[in-house]
Design a protein around this motif. Sequence first.
Motif, PDB file in Angstrom:
ATOM      1  N   LEU A   8       0.829  -1.209   0.000  1.00  0.00           N
ATOM      2  CA  LEU A   8       0.000   0.000   0.000  1.00  0.00           C
ATOM      3  C   LEU A   8       0.861   1.255   0.000  1.00  0.00           C
ATOM      4  N   GLY A   9       1.930   1.242   0.782  1.00  0.00           N
ATOM      5  CA  GLY A   9       2.825   2.395   0.850  1.00  0.00           C
ATOM      6  C   GLY A   9       3.453   2.716  -0.498  1.00  0.00           C
ATOM      7  N   ILE A  10       3.894   1.695  -1.200  1.00  0.00           N
ATOM      8  CA  ILE A  10       4.472   1.904  -2.532  1.00  0.00           C
ATOM      9  C   ILE A  10       3.411   2.455  -3.478  1.00  0.00           C
ATOM     10  N   LEU A  11       2.195   1.917  -3.399  1.00  0.00           N
ATOM     11  CA  LEU A  11       1.094   2.417  -4.232  1.00  0.00           C
ATOM     12  C   LEU A  11       0.793   3.887  -3.914  1.00  0.00           C
ATOM     13  N   PHE A  12       0.716   4.221  -2.631  1.00  0.00           N
ATOM     14  CA  PHE A  12       0.419   5.601  -2.239  1.00  0.00           C
ATOM     15  C   PHE A  12       1.550   6.549  -2.636  1.00  0.00           C
ATOM     16  N   ASP A  13       2.784   6.103  -2.519  1.00  0.00           N
ATOM     17  CA  ASP A  13       3.910   6.930  -2.985  1.00  0.00           C
ATOM     18  C   ASP A  13       3.803   7.174  -4.490  1.00  0.00           C
ATOM     19  N   PHE A  14       3.414   6.154  -5.227  1.00  0.00           N
ATOM     20  CA  PHE A  14       3.236   6.305  -6.671  1.00  0.00           C
ATOM     21  C   PHE A  14       2.127   7.310  -6.979  1.00  0.00           C
ATOM     22  N   ILE A  15       1.019   7.235  -6.245  1.00  0.00           N
ATOM     23  CA  ILE A  15      -0.076   8.192  -6.431  1.00  0.00           C
ATOM     24  C   ILE A  15       0.424   9.607  -6.180  1.00  0.00           C
ATOM     25  N   GLY A  16       1.221   9.782  -5.138  1.00  0.00           N
ATOM     26  CA  GLY A  16       1.770  11.098  -4.825  1.00  0.00           C
ATOM     27  C   GLY A  16       2.681  11.635  -5.911  1.00  0.00           C
ATOM     28  N   MET A  17       3.349  10.745  -6.622  1.00  0.00           N
ATOM     29  CA  MET A  17       4.263  11.166  -7.680  1.00  0.00           C
ATOM     30  C   MET A  17       3.562  11.356  -9.028  1.00  0.00           C
ATOM     31  N   LEU A  18       2.314  10.940  -9.130  1.00  0.00           N
ATOM     32  CA  LEU A  18       1.579  11.069 -10.388  1.00  0.00           C
ATOM     33  C   LEU A  18       1.450  12.511 -10.856  1.00  0.00           C
ATOM     34  N   SER A  19       1.496  13.445  -9.930  1.00  0.00           N
ATOM     35  CA  SER A  19       1.323  14.843 -10.324  1.00  0.00           C
ATOM     36  C   SER A  19       2.425  15.303 -11.274  1.00  0.00           C
ATOM     37  N   TYR A  20       3.569  14.651 -11.240  1.00  0.00           N
ATOM     38  CA  TYR A  20       4.636  15.001 -12.167  1.00  0.00           C
ATOM     39  C   TYR A  20       4.325  14.542 -13.593  1.00  0.00           C
ATOM     40  N   LEU A  21       3.461  13.549 -13.724  1.00  0.00           N
ATOM     41  CA  LEU A  21       3.131  13.019 -15.034  1.00  0.00           C
ATOM     42  C   LEU A  21       2.056  13.825 -15.757  1.00  0.00           C
ATOM     43  N   ILE A  22       1.337  14.634 -15.012  1.00  0.00           N
ATOM     44  CA  ILE A  22       0.241  15.401 -15.586  1.00  0.00           C
ATOM     45  C   ILE A  22       0.535  16.893 -15.424  1.00  0.00           C
TER      46      ILE A  22
ATOM     47  N   PHE B  34       7.959  20.504  -5.487  1.00  0.00           N
ATOM     48  CA  PHE B  34       9.159  19.740  -5.858  1.00  0.00           C
ATOM     49  C   PHE B  34       9.610  18.713  -4.823  1.00  0.00           C
ATOM     50  N   THR B  35       8.738  18.337  -3.900  1.00  0.00           N
ATOM     51  CA  THR B  35       9.114  17.327  -2.909  1.00  0.00           C
ATOM     52  C   THR B  35       8.343  16.021  -3.089  1.00  0.00           C
ATOM     53  N   ASP B  36       7.530  15.933  -4.125  1.00  0.00           N
ATOM     54  CA  ASP B  36       6.707  14.738  -4.343  1.00  0.00           C
ATOM     55  C   ASP B  36       7.529  13.480  -4.606  1.00  0.00           C
ATOM     56  N   VAL B  37       8.767  13.633  -4.946  1.00  0.00           N
ATOM     57  CA  VAL B  37       9.594  12.457  -5.255  1.00  0.00           C
ATOM     58  C   VAL B  37      10.034  11.702  -4.003  1.00  0.00           C
ATOM     59  N   ILE B  38       9.835  12.288  -2.842  1.00  0.00           N
ATOM     60  CA  ILE B  38      10.213  11.626  -1.591  1.00  0.00           C
ATOM     61  C   ILE B  38       9.172  10.540  -1.276  1.00  0.00           C
ATOM     62  N   PRO B  39       9.579   9.289  -1.156  1.00  0.00           N
ATOM     63  CA  PRO B  39       8.625   8.203  -0.894  1.00  0.00           C
ATOM     64  C   PRO B  39       8.305   8.080   0.604  1.00  0.00           C
ATOM     65  N   THR B  40       7.502   8.975   1.098  1.00  0.00           N
ATOM     66  CA  THR B  40       7.228   9.074   2.538  1.00  0.00           C
ATOM     67  C   THR B  40       6.634   7.790   3.111  1.00  0.00           C
ATOM     68  N   PHE B  41       5.694   7.181   2.407  1.00  0.00           N
ATOM     69  CA  PHE B  41       5.074   5.950   2.918  1.00  0.00           C
ATOM     70  C   PHE B  41       6.107   4.829   3.042  1.00  0.00           C
ATOM     71  N   THR B  42       6.922   4.676   2.027  1.00  0.00           N
ATOM     72  CA  THR B  42       7.935   3.619   2.040  1.00  0.00           C
ATOM     73  C   THR B  42       8.988   3.893   3.103  1.00  0.00           C
ATOM     74  N   LEU B  43       9.399   5.125   3.234  1.00  0.00           N
ATOM     75  CA  LEU B  43      10.383   5.478   4.264  1.00  0.00           C
ATOM     76  C   LEU B  43       9.821   5.255   5.672  1.00  0.00           C
ATOM     77  N   THR B  44       8.538   5.538   5.853  1.00  0.00           N
ATOM     78  CA  THR B  44       7.911   5.288   7.158  1.00  0.00           C
ATOM     79  C   THR B  44       7.884   3.793   7.446  1.00  0.00           C
ATOM     80  N   TRP B  45       7.579   2.981   6.442  1.00  0.00           N
ATOM     81  CA  TRP B  45       7.589   1.526   6.619  1.00  0.00           C
ATOM     82  C   TRP B  45       8.984   1.048   7.016  1.00  0.00           C
ATOM     83  N   ILE B  46       9.994   1.550   6.325  1.00  0.00           N
ATOM     84  CA  ILE B  46      11.382   1.171   6.641  1.00  0.00           C
ATOM     85  C   ILE B  46      11.723   1.565   8.070  1.00  0.00           C
ATOM     86  N   TYR B  47      11.342   2.764   8.453  1.00  0.00           N
ATOM     87  CA  TYR B  47      11.607   3.212   9.829  1.00  0.00           C
ATOM     88  C   TYR B  47      10.901   2.293  10.826  1.00  0.00           C
ATOM     89  N   GLN B  48       9.625   2.020  10.588  1.00  0.00           N
ATOM     90  CA  GLN B  48       8.814   1.247  11.531  1.00  0.00           C
ATOM     91  C   GLN B  48       9.291  -0.195  11.681  1.00  0.00           C
TER      92      GLN B  48
END
Length: 99
Positions: free
Chosen positions: A21-35, A78-92
């Motif tokens: 889910l985190g990877i999916l949500f990070d991808f959704i967050g980065m979609l704004s760069y594609l449009i 310009f911060t959308d490239v940071i994978p916050t969900f994935t980084l939180t999972w790694i931290y947790q």
Amino acid sequence: MNTNKVLAKKQTSNKTAKLILGILFDFIGMLSYLIPGIAETLDIVWAPISGFLLVAMYKGYTGKVAGIIGFLEEILPFTDVIPTFTLTWIYQYIFKKED
């Protein structure tokens, strides 16, 4: 089957689901760069959703801090490239080593 084994299997499944889910949500967050052109509008909508999802996925202090960081990461330019969900999972699950 032993209760401890069932619990361990459920925890592993939960960790895996959160990672996917985190990877999916990070991808959704980065979609704004594609449009181009509507990226800012998407970020305004996605930022609070992102923050809420992080708080819901990770309970306690970790979730609250991740929610704030996730919101800021999505709302700031310009911060959308940071994978916050994935980084939180790694931290947790890697650094804190929680089940």
